[in-house]
Design a protein around this motif. Structure first.
Motif, PDB file in Angstrom:
ATOM      1  N   VAL A 118       0.894  -1.408   0.025  1.00 48.33           N
ATOM      2  CA  VAL A 118      -0.176  -0.179  -0.286  1.00 48.33           C
ATOM      3  C   VAL A 118       1.098   1.116  -0.171  1.00 48.33           C
ATOM      4  CG1 VAL A 118      -2.255  -1.138   1.106  1.00 48.33           C
ATOM      5  CG2 VAL A 118      -0.204   0.479   2.337  1.00 48.33           C
ATOM      6  N   PHE A 119       0.525   2.347  -0.936  1.00 50.83           N
ATOM      7  CA  PHE A 119       1.477   3.787  -0.394  1.00 50.83           C
ATOM      8  C   PHE A 119       0.545   4.644   0.643  1.00 50.83           C
ATOM      9  CE2 PHE A 119       2.928   7.849  -1.954  1.00 50.83           C
ATOM     10  CZ  PHE A 119       4.150   7.448  -2.367  1.00 50.83           C
ATOM     11  N   VAL A 120       2.059   5.064   0.950  1.00 52.85           N
ATOM     12  CA  VAL A 120       1.509   5.573   1.661  1.00 52.85           C
ATOM     13  C   VAL A 120       1.202   7.602   1.626  1.00 52.85           C
ATOM     14  CG1 VAL A 120       2.064   7.092   4.536  1.00 52.85           C
ATOM     15  CG2 VAL A 120       2.840   4.744   3.484  1.00 52.85           C
ATOM     16  N   VAL A 121       0.314   7.842   1.646  1.00 58.68           N
ATOM     17  CA  VAL A 121      -0.019   9.437   0.970  1.00 58.68           C
ATOM     18  C   VAL A 121       0.501  10.073   2.119  1.00 58.68           C
ATOM     19  CG1 VAL A 121      -1.772  10.501   0.231  1.00 58.68           C
ATOM     20  CG2 VAL A 121      -1.665   8.808  -0.355  1.00 58.68           C
ATOM     21  N   ASP A 122       0.867  11.397   1.987  1.00 61.59           N
ATOM     22  CA  ASP A 122       1.319  12.361   3.362  1.00 61.59           C
ATOM     23  C   ASP A 122       0.687  13.797   2.512  1.00 61.59           C
ATOM     24  OD1 ASP A 122       3.669  12.659   1.904  1.00 61.59           O
ATOM     25  OD2 ASP A 122       4.816  12.418   3.037  1.00 61.59           O
ATOM     26  N   ALA A 123       1.384  14.646   3.703  1.00 59.44           N
ATOM     27  CA  ALA A 123       0.833  16.057   3.186  1.00 59.44           C
ATOM     28  C   ALA A 123       2.648  16.631   1.933  1.00 59.44           C
ATOM     29  CB  ALA A 123       1.531  16.943   4.022  1.00 59.44           C
ATOM     30  N   TYR A 124       3.289  15.984   2.055  1.00 61.22           N
ATOM     31  CA  TYR A 124       4.356  16.099   1.425  1.00 61.22           C
ATOM     32  C   TYR A 124       4.013  15.304   0.206  1.00 61.22           C
ATOM     33  CZ  TYR A 124       8.311  16.883   4.733  1.00 61.22           C
ATOM     34  OH  TYR A 124       8.839  17.477   6.206  1.00 61.22           O
ATOM     35  N   THR A 125       2.936  14.541  -0.199  1.00 59.59           N
ATOM     36  CA  THR A 125       2.276  13.835  -1.696  1.00 59.59           C
ATOM     37  C   THR A 125       1.783  14.464  -2.301  1.00 59.59           C
ATOM     38  OG1 THR A 125       3.405  11.282  -0.580  1.00 59.59           O
ATOM     39  CG2 THR A 125       2.150  11.236  -2.268  1.00 59.59           C
ATOM     40  N   ARG A 126       0.789  15.175  -0.809  1.00 56.05           N
ATOM     41  CA  ARG A 126      -0.514  15.729  -1.438  1.00 56.05           C
ATOM     42  C   ARG A 126       0.101  17.155  -2.237  1.00 56.05           C
ATOM     43  NH1 ARG A 126      -6.016  16.231  -0.791  1.00 56.05           N
ATOM     44  NH2 ARG A 126      -5.494  14.641   0.019  1.00 56.05           N
ATOM     45  N   ARG A 127       0.098  17.942  -1.404  1.00 58.65           N
ATOM     46  CA  ARG A 127       1.726  19.014  -2.399  1.00 58.65           C
ATOM     47  C   ARG A 127       2.358  18.950  -3.112  1.00 58.65           C
ATOM     48  NH1 ARG A 127       5.778  21.001   1.616  1.00 58.65           N
ATOM     49  NH2 ARG A 127       3.994  21.328   3.606  1.00 58.65           N
ATOM     50  N   ILE A 128       3.116  18.153  -3.584  1.00 56.41           N
ATOM     51  CA  ILE A 128       3.457  18.149  -4.408  1.00 56.41           C
ATOM     52  C   ILE A 128       3.044  18.051  -5.738  1.00 56.41           C
ATOM     53  CG2 ILE A 128       5.931  17.087  -5.594  1.00 56.41           C
ATOM     54  CD1 ILE A 128       7.120  16.196  -2.814  1.00 56.41           C
ATOM     55  N   LEU A 129       2.074  16.990  -5.756  1.00 55.66           N
ATOM     56  CA  LEU A 129       1.146  16.348  -6.731  1.00 55.66           C
ATOM     57  C   LEU A 129       0.605  17.416  -7.670  1.00 55.66           C
ATOM     58  CD1 LEU A 129       2.202  13.691  -5.839  1.00 55.66           C
ATOM     59  CD2 LEU A 129       0.527  12.350  -6.373  1.00 55.66           C
ATOM     60  N   GLU A 130      -0.456  18.336  -6.091  1.00 51.59           N
ATOM     61  CA  GLU A 130      -1.112  19.656  -6.481  1.00 51.59           C
ATOM     62  C   GLU A 130      -0.474  20.401  -7.704  1.00 51.59           C
ATOM     63  OE1 GLU A 130      -3.257  19.624  -2.515  1.00 51.59           O
ATOM     64  OE2 GLU A 130      -3.660  21.571  -4.029  1.00 51.59           O
ATOM     65  N   ARG A 131       0.755  20.618  -6.207  1.00 57.83           N
ATOM     66  CA  ARG A 131       1.869  21.926  -7.406  1.00 57.83           C
ATOM     67  C   ARG A 131       1.748  21.233  -8.400  1.00 57.83           C
ATOM     68  NH1 ARG A 131       5.079  24.110  -2.207  1.00 57.83           N
ATOM     69  NH2 ARG A 131       3.754  24.749  -1.485  1.00 57.83           N
ATOM     70  N   HIS A 132       1.830  20.018  -9.053  1.00 61.75           N
ATOM     71  CA  HIS A 132       2.670  19.552 -10.814  1.00 61.75           C
ATOM     72  C   HIS A 132       1.434  19.426 -11.098  1.00 61.75           C
ATOM     73  CE1 HIS A 132       6.966  19.261 -10.704  1.00 61.75           C
ATOM     74  NE2 HIS A 132       6.744  19.066  -9.278  1.00 61.75           N
ATOM     75  N   GLY A 133       0.236  19.912 -10.391  1.00 61.72           N
ATOM     76  CA  GLY A 133      -1.414  19.347 -11.602  1.00 61.72           C
ATOM     77  C   GLY A 133      -0.971  18.380 -11.624  1.00 61.72           C
ATOM     78  N   ILE A 134      -1.073  17.258 -11.205  1.00 58.98           N
ATOM     79  CA  ILE A 134      -1.400  15.845 -10.997  1.00 58.98           C
ATOM     80  C   ILE A 134      -2.939  15.810 -10.035  1.00 58.98           C
ATOM     81  CG2 ILE A 134      -0.207  13.315 -10.664  1.00 58.98           C
ATOM     82  CD1 ILE A 134       2.350  14.607 -10.982  1.00 58.98           C
ATOM     83  N   VAL A 135      -3.168  15.662  -9.150  1.00 59.62           N
ATOM     84  CA  VAL A 135      -4.231  15.991  -8.979  1.00 59.62           C
ATOM     85  C   VAL A 135      -4.461  17.627  -7.719  1.00 59.62           C
ATOM     86  CG1 VAL A 135      -3.333  13.685  -7.411  1.00 59.62           C
ATOM     87  CG2 VAL A 135      -2.880  15.929  -6.388  1.00 59.62           C
TER      88      VAL A 135
END
Ligand code: SF4
Length: 267
Positions: free
Chosen positions: A150-167
């Protein structure tokens, strides 16, 4: 989450990010611990506090001979609260650790190994039902202690993916987890044995010079696991490296970041 067709471009970017980071920085050695139970305690303690504080508390518990299922079980609640005080929210966390041990005793005869022999889906549901266990804590326990994929989604993951327009900003935890798991499991399938083996000398880049491995190798970080679990493990560690050193909350340091070339082009 959407179909393969909809998410294929994002997944491609995620796999490219993994390659760029892994070949720049090499293995990150998550999770730093000597035993499986130590990872579980760390996953509870690290909620809303820095890892430095957690390390201090883990040393205290270990020094007192209490960093084990039996140790937490036999320690009176007020004493446990006092021992873990510097991890913050110590009353809540002490109670939650006690709750976890009670759960382990009731359902698995106090055996961490027996607990992890459950299927990922069943155990995830059970962990999420425990007081104080949200998706990030449950998935940290499953991945880093139980070697469940299972992949662990943390605040860093969310921030990076948001800034890259992925989510998008309102993406749910489960959507992000699905996206990462899908992207990286295809990667594992495509590259089979090549990926988990770290290069003898990670490729040096400017970014490499500015980051030290987050942790030294430990018994848990070097334990045997499947390729897929190893990739999820590394990707999470690499994301933490980006989040801590480059993708800062208020002032991202994109000019120096190894992921800069994956930023969306300005329209
Ligand atoms: S700091 Fe790095 S990860 Fe964050 S937005 Fe900039 S390039 Fe992307």
């Amino acid at each position: 989450m959407g179909s393969n067709l909809k998410t294929a471009p994002q997944e491609k970017i995620l796999r490219a990010c993994y390659e760029a980071l892994f070949y720049a920085w090499g293995p990150q050695h998550w999770w730093p611990a000597r035993t499986r139970f130590e990872v579980i305690v760390g996953a509870y303690l690290t909620q809303n506090t820095s890892w430095t504080n957690v390390e201090h508390v883990l040393r205290r518990l270990r020094g007192a001979g209490l960093l084990s299922v039996a140790g937490i079980r036999r320690t009176a609640l007020p004493e446990l609260e006092s021992l873990i005080r510097s991890a913050g929210y110590f009353r809540q966390k002490a109670q939650r650790l006690k709750t976890f041990v009670a759960f382990l005793d009731e359902h698995y005869g106090g055996s961490v190994n027996r607990m992890f022999a459950q299927t990922t889906e069943k155990l995830r549901v059970e962990l999420l039902a425990l007081n104080g266990v949200g998706p990030e804590t449950a998935d940290s326990i499953l991945l880093y202690t139980g070697n469940h994929p299972v992949f662990v989604v943390d605040a860093y993951t969310r921030r990076i993916l948001e800034r890259h327009g992925i989510v998008t900003a309102n993406a749910r935890y489960e959507e992000i987890r699905w996206l990462l798991e899908h992207a990286l499991s295809n990667f594992e399938h495509a590259l089979s044995n090549e990926v988990p083996t770290p290069p003898a000398t990670p490729r040096l880049t400017n970014a490499m010079v500015k980051i030290n491995p987050i942790h030294r190798p430990s018994l848990m970080s070097t334990s045997r696991r499947s390729n897929l679990v190893q990739i999820y493990n590394e990707m999470h560690g690499l994301i933490v490296g980006v989040g801590k050193h480059y993708c800062l909350k208020s002032h991202p340091r994109c000019d120096e970041c190894p992921l800069q070339r994956f930023l969306p082009k300005p329209s």
